[in-house]
Motif scaffolding. Structure first.
Motif, PDB file in Angstrom:
ATOM      1  N   PRO A 157      18.260  -4.822 -16.582  1.00 51.27           N
ATOM      2  CA  PRO A 157      17.611  -3.895 -15.642  1.00 51.27           C
ATOM      3  C   PRO A 157      16.853  -4.630 -14.537  1.00 51.27           C
ATOM      4  O   PRO A 157      16.381  -5.759 -14.728  1.00 51.27           O
ATOM      5  N   GLU A 158      16.745  -4.003 -13.402  1.00 49.75           N
ATOM      6  CA  GLU A 158      15.999  -4.564 -12.268  1.00 49.75           C
ATOM      7  C   GLU A 158      14.559  -4.834 -12.682  1.00 49.75           C
ATOM      8  O   GLU A 158      13.914  -4.012 -13.335  1.00 49.75           O
ATOM      9  N   ASN A 159      14.053  -6.015 -12.352  1.00 51.85           N
ATOM     10  CA  ASN A 159      12.659  -6.405 -12.620  1.00 51.85           C
ATOM     11  C   ASN A 159      12.310  -6.377 -14.107  1.00 51.85           C
ATOM     12  O   ASN A 159      11.148  -6.213 -14.471  1.00 51.85           O
ATOM     13  N   TYR A 160      13.299  -6.548 -14.964  1.00 45.94           N
ATOM     14  CA  TYR A 160      13.053  -6.474 -16.413  1.00 45.94           C
ATOM     15  C   TYR A 160      12.017  -7.493 -16.870  1.00 45.94           C
ATOM     16  O   TYR A 160      11.134  -7.188 -17.676  1.00 45.94           O
ATOM     17  N   GLY A 203      26.435  -6.674 -13.782  1.00 45.43           N
ATOM     18  CA  GLY A 203      25.353  -6.261 -14.673  1.00 45.43           C
ATOM     19  C   GLY A 203      24.062  -7.021 -14.478  1.00 45.43           C
ATOM     20  O   GLY A 203      23.073  -6.765 -15.173  1.00 45.43           O
ATOM     21  N   ILE A 204      24.058  -7.959 -13.520  1.00 48.62           N
ATOM     22  CA  ILE A 204      22.864  -8.778 -13.282  1.00 48.62           C
ATOM     23  C   ILE A 204      22.341  -8.498 -11.881  1.00 48.62           C
ATOM     24  O   ILE A 204      23.069  -8.686 -10.902  1.00 48.62           O
ATOM     25  N   PRO A 205      21.092  -8.033 -11.731  1.00 48.63           N
ATOM     26  CA  PRO A 205      20.518  -7.803 -10.396  1.00 48.63           C
ATOM     27  C   PRO A 205      20.500  -9.102  -9.585  1.00 48.63           C
ATOM     28  O   PRO A 205      20.552 -10.205 -10.166  1.00 48.63           O
ATOM     29  N   PRO A 206      20.424  -8.998  -8.248  1.00 43.24           N
ATOM     30  CA  PRO A 206      20.491 -10.195  -7.389  1.00 43.24           C
ATOM     31  C   PRO A 206      19.558 -11.322  -7.799  1.00 43.24           C
ATOM     32  O   PRO A 206      19.918 -12.492  -7.730  1.00 43.24           O
TER      33      PRO A 206
END
Length: 353
Positions: A230-233, A254-257
């Motif tokens: 998830p974003e900012n996990y 599946g991996i945010p930038p």
């Protein structure tokens, strides 16, 4: 003059290990308020009581089917590798000083644990119940616990609030059980304010677990079926240093930038996933495991946490990226290693390709 180099990640690991073992050393060195000679030196017939270590009781590998009566002087109880099915209150009536219980490799079930028996062991710090027949985390637990090891059971359920009073717990090991995402609610780990290592590897998770305690340093999630970060996990666990996600189903999508561009992470393990490119990393990262993915090429200019020009100008004396170990074998990458990789990561000591 001889110069001693200390790798920051090893130093941190040493510090973490020191915290975990500090209490053990204190327990071994601490003198009981009452001298040992005040206790009778009774010893259960089935067990061994070393005269040089009067507060330890060794009952392991004896074929025991039940726990014998534990003498009052005992702090360390070894009952592993037996046939024990139940934990009842009777054997512990006099054992008010217990700090350490090892019940690994028995046949204990939840129904075999008498209600409240564990929570009555007020001084217990270490509880080992690995390789048993548990289907849920036993409750209630002693509030002073520092380590709880429940690996290789059949646990699929974590009772609500079971960890809420365990403020001193530093290690929780739940690996190789039957946990689904539904077993890990937003408040499951609430109250674990001192937790430093959480091991949920080899379960059946498809998502990153919710609400990991903020002080967690080591998070092990290998051998699950996790597809998305998830974003900012990791902003919720700002101290995480060692992160293992080997053998999952992570893909580039599946991996945010900047999912792994986290300054606290020193060791990142993403082996045996479905990545086709190296995700952005932080300049503080020291060990990166990306073997056995689907990566075809490596572009140092793209993956360098700073610009190649800046890295080249900094040389050995600047704030250059700290990566020391890079593993890329088991992909589709052909040698040689691109020069821009070496220019960027000037501290690299090993590249496996």
């Amino acid at each position: 003059m001889m110069t001693l180099k200390v790798c920051p990640s090893l130093l941190l690991l040493f510090l973490v290990h020191s915290v975990w073992t500090r209490t053990v050393r204190q327990v071994y060195n601490e003198l009981d308020p009452e001298h040992w000679s005040h206790y009778t030196f009774e010893c259960p017939q089935e067990c061994f009581c070393p005269p040089s270590f009067p507060n330890a009781l060794y009952c392991d590998n004896k074929g025991l089917k039940e726990i014998p009566a534990i003498p009052a002087r005992i702090w360390y109880l070894y009952l592993q590798n037996n046939l024990i099915e139940t934990i009842s209150e009777k054997p512990f009536v006099n054992a008010t000083h217990l700090r350490w219980i090892n019940l690994n490799k028995n046949k204990i079930t939840n129904n075999g644990i008498e209600s409240g028996v564990l929570s009555k062991l007020k001084r217990l710090l270490y509880l080992f119940l690995e390789d048993n027949e548990l289907e849920e985390v036993p409750a209630p637990l002693p509030v002073g616990l520092e380590q709880l090891r429940l690996a290789r059971n059949k646990i699929s359920r974590i009772p609500e609030g079971v960890f809420s009073n365990l403020e001193n717990l530093t290690m929780l090991d739940l690996h190789q059980n039957n946990l689904l995402d539904s077993a890990l609610q937003s408040d499951t780990f609430q109250g674990l304010n001192s937790l430093m290592q959480l091991n949920i590897a080899k379960n059946s998770l498809k998502k990153m677990p919710l609400s990991i305690p903020a002080n967690t340093l080591q998070l092990f999630l290998d051998n699950n079926s996790i597809e998305v970060i998830p974003e900012n996990y990791f902003s919720a666990i700002p101290k995480v240093t060692f992160l293992r996600l080997n053998y999952n189903k992570l893909s580039d999508d599946g991996i945010p930038p900047n999912g792994f561009n986290v300054s606290s992470i020193l060791d990142l393990q993403l082996s045996h996933n479905q990545l086709t490119k190296i995700p952005p990393i932080n300049a503080h990262l020291e060990h990166l495991h990306l073997d056995h993915n689907r990566i075809k090429s490596v572009n140092g200019t793209q993956i360098c946490p700073v610009s190649i020009a800046v890295a080249e100008d900094y040389g050995l004396y600047g704030n250059i990226p700290r990566l020391r170990y890079l593993r890329l074998d088991g992909n589709e990458i052909q040698p040689p290693i691109p020069l821009d990789i070496m220019i960027c990561f000037q501290l690299l000591q090993a590249v496996v390709i």
